[in-house]
Write a protein that holds these residues in place. Structure first.
Motif, PDB file in Angstrom:
ATOM      1  N   GLN A  35     174.609  89.305  49.538  1.00  0.00           N
ATOM      2  CA  GLN A  35     175.630  89.365  50.582  1.00  0.00           C
ATOM      3  C   GLN A  35     177.027  89.253  49.996  1.00  0.00           C
ATOM      4  OE1 GLN A  35     174.399  86.215  53.183  1.00  0.00           O
ATOM      5  NE2 GLN A  35     172.736  87.412  54.075  1.00  0.00           N
ATOM      6  N   ARG A  37     178.053  90.249  47.110  1.00  0.00           N
ATOM      7  CA  ARG A  37     178.424  91.493  46.421  1.00  0.00           C
ATOM      8  C   ARG A  37     179.154  92.461  47.356  1.00  0.00           C
ATOM      9  NH1 ARG A  37     172.954  91.377  43.948  1.00  0.00           N
ATOM     10  NH2 ARG A  37     173.255  90.631  41.814  1.00  0.00           N
ATOM     11  N   SER A  38     178.884  92.378  48.652  1.00  0.00           N
ATOM     12  CA  SER A  38     179.508  93.273  49.632  1.00  0.00           C
ATOM     13  C   SER A  38     180.738  92.652  50.274  1.00  0.00           C
ATOM     14  CB  SER A  38     178.511  93.612  50.740  1.00  0.00           C
ATOM     15  OG  SER A  38     177.301  94.048  50.210  1.00  0.00           O
TER      16      SER A  38
END
Length: 173
Positions: A35, A37-38
């Motif tokens: 999560q 990473r986004s």
């Protein structure tokens, strides 16, 4: 052990998830990393893996956080979380190497400080001291000695105080 520490690559994502699941004995940290990473908090250069050959056996992640003071001034810092080493490789200095390299890289790209929630007998060796020294507090109830900060440059936390605001993705853990 001959260890290479490098930034994660897309092809490492599955191995990173396995490292975190094994180290923590649950899936929440691996899901958190996916999560993050986004998110806007993600700093690709500060998601690092420890490898030997093609095997990944350690991972550390630093993400952007904010420290908001009583006058609503906002200061950027980093959260060190999570850090994981596969159980067979623990107590061999790999976690320490990941932390040292992560702090070094954070300093190199211009960050002034980092925050960690962790063991008060482990993190001081990397320069962490209770964040309360700077009147920096956690957004949740935690023992003072476990919520720590480190200046990555001299006076990196000078005139900084307030409450730490983590990326919303941390709320699920």
């Amino acid at each position: 052990m001959d260890v290479l520490i490098r930034a994660e690559r897309t092809e490492d994502f599955e191995a990173i998830a396995h490292v975190n699941e094994e180290a923590f004995g649950r899936t929440e940290e691996a899901m958190l990393i996916d999560q993050l990473r986004s998110s806007e908090a993600f700093v690709p250069e500060l998601s690092l893996v420890a490898t030997k050959g093609t095997e990944i056996f350690g991972h550390i992640l630093f993400t952007k956080i904010k420290i908001i003071d009583s006058l609503s001034h906002c200061y950027e810092s980093l959260a060190l979380a999570p850090i994981a080493v596969r159980t067979a490789y623990q107590h061999q200095g790999i976690g320490s190497a990941l932390i040292r390299e992560g702090l070094h890289r954070a300093r190199e790209i211009g960050y002034l400080s980092a925050i960690v929630l962790g063991h008060d007998d482990y993190y001081p060796r990397f320069g962490f001291t209770p964040a309360s020294h700077w009147n920096i507090t956690a957004p949740f109830d935690v023992p003072d000695e476990a919520f720590m900060a480190v200046e990555l440059v001299e006076n990196g936390l000078k005139n900084v105080s307030g409450i730490v605001i983590y990326a919303k993705e941390f709320e699920a853990v």
